[in-house]
Design a protein around this motif. Structure first.
Motif, PDB file in Angstrom:
ATOM      1  N   ASP A 267       3.534   6.863   3.826  1.00 59.73           N
ATOM      2  CA  ASP A 267       2.363   6.741   2.968  1.00 59.73           C
ATOM      3  C   ASP A 267       2.144   5.254   2.708  1.00 59.73           C
ATOM      4  O   ASP A 267       2.802   4.657   1.859  1.00 59.73           O
ATOM      5  CB  ASP A 267       2.583   7.504   1.662  1.00 59.73           C
ATOM      6  N   LYS A 270       1.468   3.996  -0.942  1.00 61.65           N
ATOM      7  CA  LYS A 270       2.613   3.918  -1.842  1.00 61.65           C
ATOM      8  C   LYS A 270       3.544   2.764  -1.458  1.00 61.65           C
ATOM      9  O   LYS A 270       4.190   2.166  -2.316  1.00 61.65           O
ATOM     10  CB  LYS A 270       3.372   5.242  -1.845  1.00 61.65           C
ATOM     11  N   SER A 273       2.077  -0.278  -2.997  1.00 59.01           N
ATOM     12  CA  SER A 273       2.239  -0.361  -4.443  1.00 59.01           C
ATOM     13  C   SER A 273       3.690  -0.542  -4.866  1.00 59.01           C
ATOM     14  O   SER A 273       3.987  -0.661  -6.055  1.00 59.01           O
ATOM     15  CB  SER A 273       1.677   0.898  -5.103  1.00 59.01           C
ATOM     16  N   SER A 275       6.110   1.707  -4.458  1.00 56.30           N
ATOM     17  CA  SER A 275       6.717   2.969  -4.883  1.00 56.30           C
ATOM     18  C   SER A 275       7.976   3.254  -4.074  1.00 56.30           C
ATOM     19  O   SER A 275       8.048   2.992  -2.879  1.00 56.30           O
ATOM     20  CB  SER A 275       5.716   4.119  -4.699  1.00 56.30           C
ATOM     21  N   ASP A 277       9.260   6.387  -4.020  1.00 60.70           N
ATOM     22  CA  ASP A 277       9.263   7.837  -3.871  1.00 60.70           C
ATOM     23  C   ASP A 277       9.506   8.199  -2.407  1.00 60.70           C
ATOM     24  O   ASP A 277       8.607   8.094  -1.571  1.00 60.70           O
ATOM     25  CB  ASP A 277       7.932   8.415  -4.350  1.00 60.70           C
ATOM     26  N   ALA A 280       7.379  10.831  -0.269  1.00 60.99           N
ATOM     27  CA  ALA A 280       6.079  10.482   0.313  1.00 60.99           C
ATOM     28  C   ALA A 280       6.194  10.183   1.804  1.00 60.99           C
ATOM     29  O   ALA A 280       5.180  10.094   2.487  1.00 60.99           O
ATOM     30  CB  ALA A 280       5.491   9.275  -0.406  1.00 60.99           C
TER      31      ALA A 280
END
Length: 291
Positions: A267, A270, A273, A275, A277, A280
Motif C-alpha cells: 500500500d 501507507k 505516511s 504507517s 501496519d 496493509a
C-alpha cells in the motif's frame, strides 16, 4: 481472405487481463504438481495456504483426453468434499462443435449442480451456450463475431422459471499482432471498462484498464501494469492502481517443468505516511512441478 476464429466472450481483453491479474500470488502460498502417465492420464494436485484465514485447502484432479476421438474426461475431489466431473465431446457432429457436461456434488449437504454447454467455432464466429440445470434453469448464451481484427460480442442470461432476462452485456474490441483494445459494458450496461494491451518489443509488454461503475461511484478506477522478460527463463511484472496498491511479481523457471513465482503487494499511500501496519501489505509464492 479467410477470417481467424475470434476469441470467446470470456477471452475478450484477455491479454490485458493476464498482465494485470496473473503471476501475482499475493494471497498465500500455493503448490501445484502435474504428472502424466504413458496412457495419457494426467494427475494434478493443488494446495493453497491462505494468508488471511491461515487455512489450507486443495484438490486432486485426474483427466484423460483422446484427441483423435475428441473425448476428454476430468474428475476432481477437493478438501472441502466437493466432487466435480467434466465431460467434453468435440468435433463429433460437425467440425468446430463441442459439447460439455460439468457437474458438482457436495455429499454431506446433498447439494448438486449440473451445467450443460455447447460451443461452436468457425472463421469469424465464436458462439457458446450454457444451461444451468438446477439454477433457474438459467440459459446463458454469448457470441463474438470478428472481421479484419474488429470484434463485437454480446452475452445474455435468461431465467426460464421467472421468464425474464436476468443479465445482458456487450463488448467490442480491436486486435492486432502487437496490440489489443477491448471495451466492455457489463452489469446490464451499468459498469463500463476499457482495456489496452501493447507488446512494445520482444522483451516488454504493457497494459492498462479503466473501470467505471455507474451504480457505486462517480470515480473511475485505473490500473496499469507491465511485464518484462529478463531472459528465456524469467520475467518480472509490476502493476499499480489509483488506490495506491503496488504489486510486484517475479517468475523463474528453475529447470524444465519447475517454476517458482513470488508476489508482493504494497500500500504505497501507507508507506508514504510512515504507517507500520503490516496488514496493509501482502506477500506470497507459488511453486509448480510438471512432468
Amino acid at each position: 481472405m479467410s477470417q481467424p476464429v475470434p476469441p470467446s466472450w470470456k477471452d475478450l481483453g484477455k491479454a490485458a487481463s493476464d498482465i494485470l491479474g496473473k503471476d501475482y500470488p499475493i494471497h498465500g502460498s500455493t503448490l501445484e504438481v502435474k504428472t502424466r502417465t504413458p496412457s495419457g492420464v494426467t494427475f494434478r494436485v493443488f494446495g493453497l495456504h491462505d494468508n488471511k484465514s491461515s487455512s489450507i485447502s486443495g484438490d486432486l484432479e485426474a483427466s484423460w483426453k483422446d484427441a483423435k476421438k475428441g473425448v476428454a474426461l476430468t474428475q476432481a475431489w477437493s478438501t472441502t468434499n466437493v466432487l466435480r466431473n467434466h465431460i467434453e465431446l468435440e468435433n463429433h457432429l460437425t467440425k468446430g462443435l463441442k459439447f460439455e457436461a460439468i457437474s458438482t456434488l457436495v455429499p454431506e449437504k446433498q447439494a448438486k449442480n449440473t451445467l450443460l454447454a455447447a460451443t461452436y467455432k468457425a472463421p469469424g464466429l465464436h458462439v457458446r451456450k450454457f444451461v444451468d440445470v438446477f439454477k433457474g434453469p438459467l440459459v446463458t448464451a454469448d457470441a463474438v463475431v470478428g472481421r479484419d481484427g474488429f470484434l463485437f460480442g454480446a452475452e445474455s442470461a435468461y431465467d426460464i422459471r421467472e421468464k425474464k432476462l436476468s443479465r445482458y452485456n456487450l463488448a467490442a474490441g480491436l486486435y492486432a499482432p502487437d496490440y489489443a483494445i477491448a471495451i466492455h459494458a457489463l452489469g446490464n450496461l451499468s459498469t463500463f471498462s476499457a482495456s489496452y494491451y501493447h507488446r512494445v518489443n520482444s522483451d516488454i509488454e504493457a497494459s492498462a484498464r479503466a473501470t467505471y461503475d455507474s451504480k457505486s461511484s462517480n470515480n473511475v478506477n485505473l490500473e496499469v501494469g507491465t511485464k518484462t522478460y529478463l531472459d528465456n527463463a524469467a520475467f518480472v511484472k509490476a502493476k499499480i492502481n489509483n488506490s495506491g496498491i503496488l504489486a510486484l511479481g517475479y517468475a523463474q523457471a528453475l529447470r524444465p517443468g519447475v517454476k517458482a513465482t513470488f508476489g508482493l503487494a504494497l500500500d504505497a499511500l501507507k508507506l508514504a505516511s510512515g504507517s507500520t501496519d503490516a496488514s496493509a501489505h501482502k506477500v506470497g509464492a507459488s511453486l509448480t512441478f510438471e512432468a
